[in-house]
Scaffold this motif. Structure first.
Motif, PDB file in Angstrom:
ATOM      1  N   CYS A 156       0.809  -1.221   0.000  1.00  0.00           N
ATOM      2  CA  CYS A 156       0.000   0.000   0.000  1.00  0.00           C
ATOM      3  C   CYS A 156       0.842   1.270   0.000  1.00  0.00           C
ATOM      4  N   TRP A 175      -4.131   4.056   4.345  1.00  0.00           N
ATOM      5  CA  TRP A 175      -3.234   3.294   3.484  1.00  0.00           C
ATOM      6  C   TRP A 175      -4.099   2.618   2.421  1.00  0.00           C
ATOM      7  N   VAL A 206      -4.410   0.193  -1.007  1.00  0.00           N
ATOM      8  CA  VAL A 206      -3.718  -0.883  -1.703  1.00  0.00           C
ATOM      9  C   VAL A 206      -3.227  -0.387  -3.057  1.00  0.00           C
ATOM     10  N   TRP A 243       3.131  -1.354  -7.638  1.00  0.00           N
ATOM     11  CA  TRP A 243       2.851  -0.246  -6.711  1.00  0.00           C
ATOM     12  C   TRP A 243       2.623   1.080  -7.439  1.00  0.00           C
ATOM     13  N   GLU A 276      -8.987   0.280   0.951  1.00  0.00           N
ATOM     14  CA  GLU A 276      -8.174   0.770   2.057  1.00  0.00           C
ATOM     15  C   GLU A 276      -7.750  -0.416   2.921  1.00  0.00           C
ATOM     16  N   VAL A 277      -6.500  -0.408   3.363  1.00  0.00           N
ATOM     17  CA  VAL A 277      -6.052  -1.403   4.329  1.00  0.00           C
ATOM     18  C   VAL A 277      -6.595  -0.988   5.694  1.00  0.00           C
TER      19      VAL A 277
END
Length: 276
Positions: free
Chosen positions: A153, A160, A162, A167, A174-175
């Protein structure tokens, strides 16, 4: 019967301590350490590489096998890495996980090649949008116990999100506790790179590690920014032992000067939570 370290098989309710998990990052067929935030398909000239190994992926795998460091991950960063990845898996069948371009159509091939588990991200997010159907399909195809979900993330404000496709692309997930609870119904582990600090050797994302300790219910490995052996103790403290740690560019086997591989091996060996 294959020996499985207690650290990977215990339920999260059992007292344990964070341990070191090894990695093999592959780029253009070589073992490398890269500053995660510089990976890009559109601007490859901006890629910052910290280390390129003379040793092959198979040599690293054999070293991890010698020290019984199970639960490590091999990550293919882009094309041209399949042969190196298969060399590593062949060097230690059942000892390493594989990620990078894994989906429901090729996952079995990688398990047959010797991976203990497959790691998926991008295939769950067509057009950067999460698909529960895709998750259910691959979980059913390989089995929950052989699936690891990479929820690496990037930080956006206090959240945070993902990130997929090396990346580069931010997804709609969202984490957080809710998302981790959902994903844990379909997989047996999480792998979470803090992409913004990956490869910088300037310290871990402490806030993320602490939150992961509060949220996760299954084994979880964090990667990103580790710069000292004491970071393993810090991760243990912040996460309550629920999160393990991967070292990259700071590690001497990857050209680093801050952390010695042998010290991490010794740390794992004397930790009661990593013994059978």
């Amino acid at each position: 019967m294959k020996r499985v370290p207690i650290s990977l098989s215990l339920t999260m309710s059992t007292p344990r301590h964070s341990v070191f998990r090894p990695c093999i990052d592959l780029h253009d067929g070589k073992v490398k350490q890269i500053v995660g935030g510089t990976l890009s398909d559109t601007a490859p000239e901006g890629l910052k590489t910290n280390f390129v190994a003379r040793q092959s992926a198979g040599e690293f795998a054999r070293m991890y096998k010698e020290h019984n460091l199970e639960g490590g991950h091999v990550i293919k960063l882009g094309p041209g890495n399949d042969d190196a990845a298969k060399e590593a898996l062949a060097a230690w069948p059942g000892g390493l996980q594989i990620g990078g371009g894994i989906n429901e159509t090729n996952a079995k091939e990688w398990l047959d090649a010797g991976a203990s588990k497959v790691i998926v991200t991008s295939s769950l997010f067509p057009n950067a949008k999460f698909s529960l159907e895709k998750l259910k399909t691959i979980s059913s195809a390989v089995g929950k116990e052989r699936l690891v979900i990479d929820l690496s993330c990037r930080r956006r404000g206090s959240k945070w999100l993902v990130a997929m496709n090396k990346w580069q692309d931010i997804t709609d997930i969202e984490v957080c506790k809710e998302s981790l609870d959902l994903f844990s119904e379909y997989c047996s582990e999480f792998l979470i790179h803090a992409a913004d600090v990956e490869g910088l050797c300037k310290g871990i994302d402490e806030a993320l590690v602490q939150k992961l300790g509060e949220w996760v219910r299954i084994p979880t490995t964090y990667a990103g920014g580790a710069k000292a052996i004491d970071d393993l103790n810090l991760v243990d403290k912040l996460s309550g032992g629920r999160v393990d740690l991967t070292y990259g560019s700071s590690l001497d086997i990857f050209g680093g000067t801050k952390v010695k591989f042998e010290e991490l091996v010794e740390r794992n060996a004397r930790d009661p939570s990593n013994r059978t």
